[in-house]
Design an enzyme around this catalytic site. Structure first.
Site, PDB file in Angstrom:
ATOM      1  N   TRP A  71      63.557  26.550 -14.559  1.00 50.41           N
ATOM      2  CA  TRP A  71      63.681  25.056 -14.947  1.00 50.41           C
ATOM      3  C   TRP A  71      62.854  24.694 -15.916  1.00 50.41           C
ATOM      4  O   TRP A  71      61.601  24.606 -15.429  1.00 50.41           O
ATOM      5  CB  TRP A  71      64.290  24.288 -13.873  1.00 50.41           C
ATOM      6  CG  TRP A  71      64.511  23.014 -13.997  1.00 50.41           C
ATOM      7  CD1 TRP A  71      65.608  22.544 -15.025  1.00 50.41           C
ATOM      8  CD2 TRP A  71      64.036  21.633 -13.531  1.00 50.41           C
ATOM      9  NE1 TRP A  71      65.731  21.065 -14.882  1.00 50.41           N
ATOM     10  CE2 TRP A  71      64.672  20.696 -13.933  1.00 50.41           C
ATOM     11  CE3 TRP A  71      63.028  21.566 -12.463  1.00 50.41           C
ATOM     12  CZ2 TRP A  71      64.155  19.226 -13.386  1.00 50.41           C
ATOM     13  CZ3 TRP A  71      62.726  20.363 -12.196  1.00 50.41           C
ATOM     14  CH2 TRP A  71      63.466  19.112 -12.551  1.00 50.41           C
ATOM     15  N   ASP A  94      62.027  25.675  -4.282  1.00 48.75           N
ATOM     16  CA  ASP A  94      62.884  24.769  -4.740  1.00 48.75           C
ATOM     17  C   ASP A  94      64.239  24.821  -4.410  1.00 48.75           C
ATOM     18  O   ASP A  94      64.840  25.766  -4.934  1.00 48.75           O
ATOM     19  CB  ASP A  94      62.526  24.503  -6.154  1.00 48.75           C
ATOM     20  CG  ASP A  94      63.122  23.339  -7.100  1.00 48.75           C
ATOM     21  OD1 ASP A  94      63.727  22.547  -6.255  1.00 48.75           O
ATOM     22  OD2 ASP A  94      62.926  23.231  -8.115  1.00 48.75           O
ATOM     23  N   LYS A 109      73.247  17.588  -6.906  1.00 50.43           N
ATOM     24  CA  LYS A 109      74.350  18.625  -7.071  1.00 50.43           C
ATOM     25  C   LYS A 109      75.239  18.573  -6.121  1.00 50.43           C
ATOM     26  O   LYS A 109      76.551  18.589  -6.309  1.00 50.43           O
ATOM     27  CB  LYS A 109      73.947  19.950  -7.794  1.00 50.43           C
ATOM     28  CG  LYS A 109      72.669  19.947  -8.318  1.00 50.43           C
ATOM     29  CD  LYS A 109      72.488  19.557  -9.822  1.00 50.43           C
ATOM     30  CE  LYS A 109      71.433  19.479 -10.466  1.00 50.43           C
ATOM     31  NZ  LYS A 109      71.036  19.225 -11.700  1.00 50.43           N
TER      32      LYS A 109
HETATM   33  C1  LMR Z   1      69.797  20.907 -15.373  1.00 49.67           C
HETATM   34  O1  LMR Z   1      68.713  21.852 -15.440  1.00 49.67           O
HETATM   35  O2  LMR Z   1      70.541  20.909 -16.393  1.00 49.67           O
HETATM   36  C2  LMR Z   1      69.541  19.954 -14.281  1.00 49.67           C
HETATM   37  O3  LMR Z   1      68.805  20.255 -13.540  1.00 49.67           O
HETATM   38  C3  LMR Z   1      69.206  18.507 -14.866  1.00 49.67           C
HETATM   39  C4  LMR Z   1      67.841  18.549 -15.307  1.00 49.67           C
HETATM   40  O4  LMR Z   1      67.145  17.294 -14.697  1.00 49.67           O
HETATM   41  O5  LMR Z   1      67.126  18.933 -15.963  1.00 49.67           O
END
Ligand code: LMR
Length: 393
Positions: free
Chosen positions: A127, A207, A242
C-alpha cells in the site's frame, strides 16, 4: 518561510477520485481507490451501521472527551474477532482506538521507532501509504519481493528478510487481502513465517485492513493468529473502514502484544497513549461507537455478518468471471481467481494504464492495481475488451 517548501504531487491514488469525477463518459469504470461497490456500483452505508446509528441517536448522552485511547468498549468488542476465543492471549494484548487503519499503522511505526527499531522490512509492492508513513516518521525500510510473477506469494523472500533482520529490526506483514496484489500467504507459509520470526527475534507489525473480505472472518485472521501464538511481542494495526464500510468515519484500532501481562505491556501502552495524544489527541468517536453498538447486539451483529458475506460473495463472483475469461490481450487473468480481497495487480505499463483511462474511461492505479469491486456484470465485458485492446499485439 513558506517559500522554502518544495511542492508535493497529490497522492496519486486519491487524485484518481477527482479525475474520475470529472470524466463525463456515462460508461466510465472506477477501479481506483479501495472502496467496496455493490453490483449496481454503489457504496451504501451498511444496514447494520444505520441500525447502530439509530441506537446512538437515542441513547448517546454526551459527546464529552474520552481520552487518547478512544472508545475502549469498541476496541475490546473487536478482539475476539481478531484474536480468537482467548482474545487477550492471557492479558498480553491491549488496544486503543485510532483514526482509521492509517492512524494505527502510524502509531505502530512511531512506537517501534521509539522502542529502538532501526529498520523495517516490507514486501513490495505495498500500500503506497506504508512507505509514505515510514518516510514521514523517519524509520528506514527495506523492501523484499512480495509476490512472484506467477501470482503466488514469494515465501523465500519474506523468510530471507526475517532471518536476515536482527532483533532491532521489524517486518511489516499484511494480515490478509494483500494490498495491492491480492496475493496472500497460505496457512503453511504463515506457519513458516511464525517460526522464522520466533527464531530470529524480528519484530512483527501486522496490518489487518480487510478482515472478512478474503475467505471469511476466521480464515482471514488465521495467519495473524499463528504468528501471535509463536512470538513474544507484536503490534497489530486494524481497520474497520472496509469491513464495516465506514471509510470516511476513520475507524481503526492499534493493539500491542507484550511478552506478559505486566509492566512491559503497561509501559508500551502508556507510550502509545502519549504518542496518540501528541498526534491527534483523541480519535474521532462516531464510527467506533457504531461498531461497538453492532458487536454488543446479536441482531445487528447478524445483519453485519450477512452484509460482509454478501460483499465477499460478490467479489468472488467477479474474480471467478475474470479467471474464467482466461486472457485479455496479453494479460493472464486466471491468477485473479485465487487472489483475495478488493485488489489485484495487472502487468500493465504506465502507458497502458493511461490508455485504459483515456481511450476507455477505465480508472486504475498507475501500478496496474485494480479494485475488483468496481466491476459489475454490466461493465466487466467492456473492461476485458479494453484490456485486450491496450495489451493486444
Ligand atoms: C486503498 O488502498 O485504496 C485504500 O486503502 C484507501 C487509501 O487510503 O489508500
Amino acid at each position: 518561510m513558506l517559500d522554502r517548501l518544495e511542492p508535493q504531487s497529490p497522492d496519486a491514488l486519491l487524485a484518481l477520485i477527482k479525475l474520475h469525477a470529472a470524466d463525463d463518459r456515462p460508461d466510465k469504470i472506477d477501479l481506483g481507490v479501495g472502496v467496496y461497490r455493490t453490483g449496481q456500483g454503489d457504496t451504501p452505508v451498511f444496514g447494520s451501521i444505520k441500525g447502530a446509528e439509530r441506537v446512538l441517536i437515542e441513547t448517546q448522552e454526551s459527546k464529552s472527551y474520552l481520552g487518547p485511547e478512544g472508545d475502549i468498549g469498541f476496541v475490546n468488542a473487536l478482539m475476539p474477532y481478531i484474536f480468537g476465543p482467548d482474545a487477550t492471549m492471557g492479558g498480553r494484548i491491549q488496544g486503543m482506538q485510532t483514526p482509521g487503519g492509517t492512524g494505527a499503522v502510524r502509531l505502530a511505526v512511531a512506537l517501534a521507532q521509539k522502542a529502538g527499531m532501526t529498520k523495517l522490512h516490507m514486501g513490495t509492492p505495498s500500500w503506497p501509504n506504508h512507505a509514505q508513513i515510514l518516510s514521514d516518521i523517519g524509520l528506514e525500510w527495506q523492501g523484499f519481493e512480495h509476490a512472484k510473477p506467477d501470482g503466488t506469494a514469494n515465501l523465500d523472500a519474506v523468510l530471507g528478510a526475517i532471518r536476515q533482520a536482527g532483533p532491532d529490526e521489524g517486518v511489516l506483514l499484511h494480515g490478509c487481502c494483500h494490498n495491492p496484489t491480492g496475493v496472500d500467504y497460505t496457512a503453511d507459509d504463515w506457519a513458516q513465517i511464525a517460526d522464522a520470526l520466533a527464531e530470529s527475534g524480528t519484530f512483527p507489525i501486522i496490518d489487518v485492513a480487510y478482515q472478512g473480505l478474503g475467505k471469511g472472518l476466521e480464515e482471514d485472521a488465521a495467519g495473524l493468529r499463528s504468528v501471535l501464538a509463536k512470538v513474544p511481542e507484536a503490534f497489530i494495526a486494524y481497520s474497520c473502514d472496509k469491513n464495516f464500510g465506514m471509510y470516511r468515519d476513520r475507524v481503526g484500532a492499534f493493539y500491542i502484544m507484550a511478552k506478559d501481562s505486566g509492566e512491559t505491556l503497561e509501559k508500551a501502552f502508556s507510550n502509545a497513549n502519549a504518542l496518540a495524544r501528541a498526534s491527534w489527541s483523541m480519535p474521532p468517536d462516531h464510527g467506533g461507537a457504531a461498531v461497538r453498538v453492532i458487536l454488543r447486539d446479536a441482531e445487528l451483529t447478524e445483519e453485519w455478518l450477512d452484509e460482509l458475506d454478501q460483499m465477499r460473495a460478490r467479489m468472488r463472483q467477479v474474480r471467478e468471471y475474470l479467471a474464467d475469461a482466461g486472457t485479455a490481450g496479453s494479460v493472464d487473468l486466471t491468477p485473479l481467481g485465487t487472489q483475495n480481497g478488493l485488489f489485484s495487480v495487472l502487468p500493465l505499463s504506465k502507458e497502458q494504464v493511461t490508455r485504459m483511462r483515456e481511450d476507455h474511461g477505465v480508472y486504475m492505479a498507475g501500478s496496474g492495481r485494480i479494485n475488483v469491486a468496481g466491476l459489475t456484470m454490466d461493465n466487466i465485458d467492456k473492461f476485458i475488451s479494453a484490456l485486450a485492446d491496450v495489451t493486444g499485439e
